[in-house]
Write a protein that holds these residues in place. Structure first.
Motif, PDB file in Angstrom:
ATOM      1  N   TRP A 128     -11.105 -20.678  76.216  1.00 35.97           N
ATOM      2  CA  TRP A 128     -10.054 -21.129  75.704  1.00 35.97           C
ATOM      3  C   TRP A 128      -9.752 -22.805  75.226  1.00 35.97           C
ATOM      4  CZ3 TRP A 128     -10.263 -16.915  72.407  1.00 35.97           C
ATOM      5  CH2 TRP A 128     -10.473 -15.989  72.793  1.00 35.97           C
ATOM      6  N   GLU A 149     -10.960  -5.964  68.104  1.00 33.67           N
ATOM      7  CA  GLU A 149     -12.116  -6.853  67.657  1.00 33.67           C
ATOM      8  C   GLU A 149     -11.939  -6.833  65.983  1.00 33.67           C
ATOM      9  OE1 GLU A 149     -14.812  -3.823  69.177  1.00 33.67           O
ATOM     10  OE2 GLU A 149     -15.113  -5.051  70.884  1.00 33.67           O
ATOM     11  N   PRO A 196     -25.863 -11.165  66.392  1.00 39.48           N
ATOM     12  CA  PRO A 196     -24.490 -11.572  67.470  1.00 39.48           C
ATOM     13  C   PRO A 196     -24.769 -10.958  68.359  1.00 39.48           C
ATOM     14  CG  PRO A 196     -23.919 -12.602  65.591  1.00 39.48           C
ATOM     15  CD  PRO A 196     -24.834 -11.395  64.924  1.00 39.48           C
ATOM     16  N   HIS A 233      -9.567 -11.939  72.017  1.00 40.47           N
ATOM     17  CA  HIS A 233     -10.427 -11.390  71.186  1.00 40.47           C
ATOM     18  C   HIS A 233     -10.828 -13.590  70.307  1.00 40.47           C
ATOM     19  CE1 HIS A 233     -12.335  -7.754  72.193  1.00 40.47           C
ATOM     20  NE2 HIS A 233     -10.705  -7.771  72.039  1.00 40.47           N
ATOM     21  N   LEU A 234     -10.106 -13.370  69.720  1.00 41.51           N
ATOM     22  CA  LEU A 234      -9.390 -14.237  68.680  1.00 41.51           C
ATOM     23  C   LEU A 234      -8.403 -15.669  69.209  1.00 41.51           C
ATOM     24  CD1 LEU A 234     -10.734 -15.253  65.315  1.00 41.51           C
ATOM     25  CD2 LEU A 234      -8.423 -15.173  65.962  1.00 41.51           C
ATOM     26  N   ARG A 290     -21.854  -9.462  70.557  1.00 44.29           N
ATOM     27  CA  ARG A 290     -21.159  -9.315  70.079  1.00 44.29           C
ATOM     28  C   ARG A 290     -21.240  -7.015  68.973  1.00 44.29           C
ATOM     29  NH1 ARG A 290     -18.062  -7.908  65.609  1.00 44.29           N
ATOM     30  NH2 ARG A 290     -15.649  -7.546  65.903  1.00 44.29           N
ATOM     31  N   GLU A 291     -21.756  -7.704  68.036  1.00 45.75           N
ATOM     32  CA  GLU A 291     -22.064  -6.643  67.051  1.00 45.75           C
ATOM     33  C   GLU A 291     -23.167  -6.185  67.938  1.00 45.75           C
ATOM     34  OE1 GLU A 291     -23.520  -8.438  63.295  1.00 45.75           O
ATOM     35  OE2 GLU A 291     -21.819 -10.075  63.099  1.00 45.75           O
ATOM     36  N   PHE A 321     -13.678 -17.814  68.690  1.00 44.17           N
ATOM     37  CA  PHE A 321     -13.893 -16.392  68.965  1.00 44.17           C
ATOM     38  C   PHE A 321     -15.216 -16.412  70.298  1.00 44.17           C
ATOM     39  CE2 PHE A 321     -16.336 -13.550  66.779  1.00 44.17           C
ATOM     40  CZ  PHE A 321     -15.698 -12.306  67.513  1.00 44.17           C
ATOM     41  N   GLU A 322     -14.985 -15.773  70.793  1.00 45.48           N
ATOM     42  CA  GLU A 322     -16.384 -15.644  71.940  1.00 45.48           C
ATOM     43  C   GLU A 322     -17.087 -17.557  72.603  1.00 45.48           C
ATOM     44  OE1 GLU A 322     -19.496 -13.749  69.561  1.00 45.48           O
ATOM     45  OE2 GLU A 322     -18.577 -11.931  69.741  1.00 45.48           O
ATOM     46  N   GLY A 323     -16.003 -17.873  72.632  1.00 47.07           N
ATOM     47  CA  GLY A 323     -16.137 -19.045  73.010  1.00 47.07           C
ATOM     48  C   GLY A 323     -16.950 -21.156  72.136  1.00 47.07           C
ATOM     49  N   LYS A 324     -16.861 -19.840  70.460  1.00 48.71           N
ATOM     50  CA  LYS A 324     -17.104 -20.867  69.741  1.00 48.71           C
ATOM     51  C   LYS A 324     -15.903 -21.601  68.601  1.00 48.71           C
ATOM     52  CE  LYS A 324     -19.676 -21.644  65.601  1.00 48.71           C
ATOM     53  NZ  LYS A 324     -20.438 -20.753  64.769  1.00 48.71           N
TER      54      LYS A 324
END
Length: 229
Positions: free
Chosen positions: A116, A135, A207, A71-72, A209-210, A163-166
């Motif tokens: 990544w 998560e 977001p 996830h990260l 994910r949330e 995280f999440e491509g950012k």
């Protein structure tokens, strides 16, 4: 008149003189004809190169394996950490979080062409790499913050994360560290469902994910209520 002739025995060389002469002779022969000593074989460069290449390939594969269900990924400045400090840090991390030390070039080879790859700004200096397979992002980051403070390693900060491509730079980590936990998101969902419509809209605008986690929690709640009837 007879004259007596006196004869004197010839002087017999002592054993010490014989040994000395023998040693001198052997030394002379050694210097004249030194024994042939074969030179030590030089290491086979091709074998060494093959071993090095194999180790590099294994490192790349290890990084790729860690990226599965990750996830990260965060980079931590590694220079100056002792072996004991590194071991202590590893023991303080959750089971879902792994810490590896690998060259930037090998890590980049593993992440190239993937989301990544946004970690590219971290590809400088010496880094330890944090792989979070959960998560619960704040819970994964907090142990290092505590370790950093306890050991007074202010200079060994996060150099970046994805995280999440950012990409998140060192100054953006508070956003990751202050993310709501799953329990907090569930509470937020239940509260919004009982509240006015504006609360629900606010939750939907969260977001992705949330939002997914919120919807999963709501579906689970409905299933439990339905099963209890």
């Amino acid at each position: 008149m007879e004259v007596a002739l006196l004869s004197f025995p010839s002087k017999t060389p002592s054993s010490h003189s014989l040994n000395l002469t023998r040693t001198q002779t052997q030394t002379h022969r050694f210097l004249s004809n030194p024994p042939f000593v074969s030179p030590k074989p030089k290491p086979n460069l091709s074998i060494r190169s093959a071993i090095s290449r194999t180790k590099k390939e294994e490192t790349v594969e290890t990084v790729k394996t860690q990226l599965d269900n990750c996830h990260l990924v965060a980079a931590i400045k590694y220079k100056g950490l002792t072996v004991k400090q590194f071991q202590d840090l590893r023991r303080s991390l959750p089971e879902s979080t792994k810490l590896l030390v690998a060259k930037n070039t090998l890590v980049y080879k593993a992440i190239e062409g993937t989301p990544w790859e946004a970690l590219k700004p971290c590809m400088k200096g010496m880094n330890a790499w944090l792989f979070v397979h959960s998560e619960e992002i704040p819970a994964a980051i907090k142990p290092y913050r505590s370790f950093q403070k306890e050991k007074k390693l202010e200079d060994n900060d996060f150099t970046g994360a994805v995280f999440e491509g950012k990409f998140y730079g060192p100054g953006d980590f508070k956003a990751l560290e202050n993310m709501p936990t799953r329990a907090e998101i569930y509470a937020q969902l239940l509260g919004s469902l009982k509240g006015p419509a504006s609360s629900v809209v606010g939750t939907i605008q969260a977001p992705a994910r949330e939002l997914v986690m919120v919807l999963k929690a709501y579906v689970k709640k409905l299933e439990e209520e339905g099963g209890g009837q």
